[in-house]
Design an enzyme around this catalytic site. Structure first.
Site, PDB file in Angstrom:
ATOM      1  CG  HIS A  94      -0.421   0.136   2.528  1.00 59.17           C
ATOM      2  ND1 HIS A  94       0.091  -0.929   3.228  1.00 59.17           N
ATOM      3  CD2 HIS A  94      -0.270   1.214   3.348  1.00 59.17           C
ATOM      4  CE1 HIS A  94       0.523  -0.531   4.416  1.00 59.17           C
ATOM      5  NE2 HIS A  94       0.316   0.779   4.509  1.00 59.17           N
ATOM      6  CG  HIS A  96       0.354   4.228   4.999  1.00 63.13           C
ATOM      7  ND1 HIS A  96      -0.386   3.602   5.988  1.00 63.13           N
ATOM      8  CD2 HIS A  96      -0.424   5.265   4.562  1.00 63.13           C
ATOM      9  CE1 HIS A  96      -1.542   4.232   6.139  1.00 63.13           C
ATOM     10  NE2 HIS A  96      -1.581   5.243   5.284  1.00 63.13           N
ATOM     11  CG  ASP A  98       4.630   1.307   7.005  1.00 58.58           C
ATOM     12  OD1 ASP A  98       3.934   1.786   6.102  1.00 58.58           O
ATOM     13  OD2 ASP A  98       4.153   0.611   7.927  1.00 58.58           O
ATOM     14  CG  HIS A 157      -3.550  -0.180   7.337  1.00 60.31           C
ATOM     15  ND1 HIS A 157      -3.469   0.401   8.593  1.00 60.31           N
ATOM     16  CD2 HIS A 157      -2.462   0.280   6.648  1.00 60.31           C
ATOM     17  CE1 HIS A 157      -2.393   1.162   8.655  1.00 60.31           C
ATOM     18  NE2 HIS A 157      -1.770   1.121   7.498  1.00 60.31           N
ATOM     19  CG  ASN A 188      -2.155   5.458  10.785  1.00 57.11           C
ATOM     20  OD1 ASN A 188      -3.005   6.338  10.967  1.00 57.11           O
ATOM     21  ND2 ASN A 188      -1.333   5.474   9.749  1.00 57.11           N
TER      22      ASN A 188
END
Length: 244
Positions: A94, A96, A98, A157, A188
């Site tokens: 995804h 993000h 990280d 998420h 988150n």
């Protein structure tokens, strides 16, 4: 430097603990390895982030990237030296940081970087590093006879989160779509969809029943019950949000 990490060592964020900067744990002592780096949160504490690599006859395939980009080149050098073969591909699950930080570094190294078109669009919107090759649908890769399947289950998420399945070995990499069994909440939620997360979990459970290994994006990977645990956390969150 390669450091084995016991499953019990994955813990909640704690600024007082001293964590190695890069940890690599074999899943099966042959093909699959979880590598863990630590990101620094707003309060100064650190938090572990799991990613995976698989050693295939065609080269090493990474699923996601180190959260700490200072560890990207040391990781590549370490695993290429250890296994005597090059990293050839990386799939981001995804948008993000990280999961995408360091993609430009990988591209400069000649590594093919992949993500869904939806993830790439969000990378553009959010100013994150972008993959080179885009997936328009669930995709089955073949790396020297090792199959790797990407699967979009629906929002959880994030709206773009995917999971990655290795059918021959029954390894399911859930990434941040899956919370570890010890997680007490969904973490988150800035880009999350808790209301639809349980249905997305159910799609994964139907598509890939009884995985041998299940790897969440953060925390321990000691339990195959992490998928159901994630669904329960999302359901509890929605009940509390609605005041039920």
């Amino acid at each position: 430097m390669l450091l084995a990490l016991g499953l019990s060592s994955f813990a909640a964020p704690a600024a007082a603990q001293q964590h190695p900067r890069l940890q690599i744990t074999p899943l099966d002592h042959k093909r699959f390895f979880v590598y863990t780096t630590y990101g620094t949160l707003d309060d100064g504490s650190t938090f572990p982030s799991n990613s995976l690599y698989a050693v295939t006859p065609a080269g090493i395939v990474m699923i996601d990237v180190p959260w700490d980009t200072t560890q990207t080149l040391p990781l590549l050098d370490s695993i290429e030296k250890k296994h005597g073969t090059k990293v050839v591909a990386c799939i981001s699950t995804h948008f993000h940081k990280d999961r995408t930080a360091g993609l430009d570094m990988l591209k400069r190294r000649g590594i093919r970087t992949y993500a869904t078109r939806q993830t790439d669009s969000l990378c553009v919107l959010k100013g994150e590093e972008r993959p080179e090759f885009l997936l328009d649908k669930d995709t089955l890769f073949n790396f020297g006879g090792v199959q790797v399947k990407t699967f979009y289950p629906g929002p959880g998420h994030t709206s773009d989160n995917i999971v990655v399945w290795f059918p021959g070995e029954k390894v399911l990499y859930g990434g941040c779509f899956v919370k570890s069994i010890e997680a007490e909440n969904l973490g988150n939620l800035e880009d999350a969809d808790p209301a639809r997360w349980p249905a997305s979990i159910s799609r994964v459970e139907r598509a890939f029943p009884r995985p041998r290994y299940l790897i969440p994006g953060h925390g321990s990977f000691s339990s195959q019950k992490a998928l159901r645990h994630t669904a329960v956390l999302a359901e509890q969150y929605e009940k509390q949000r609605k005041g039920k």
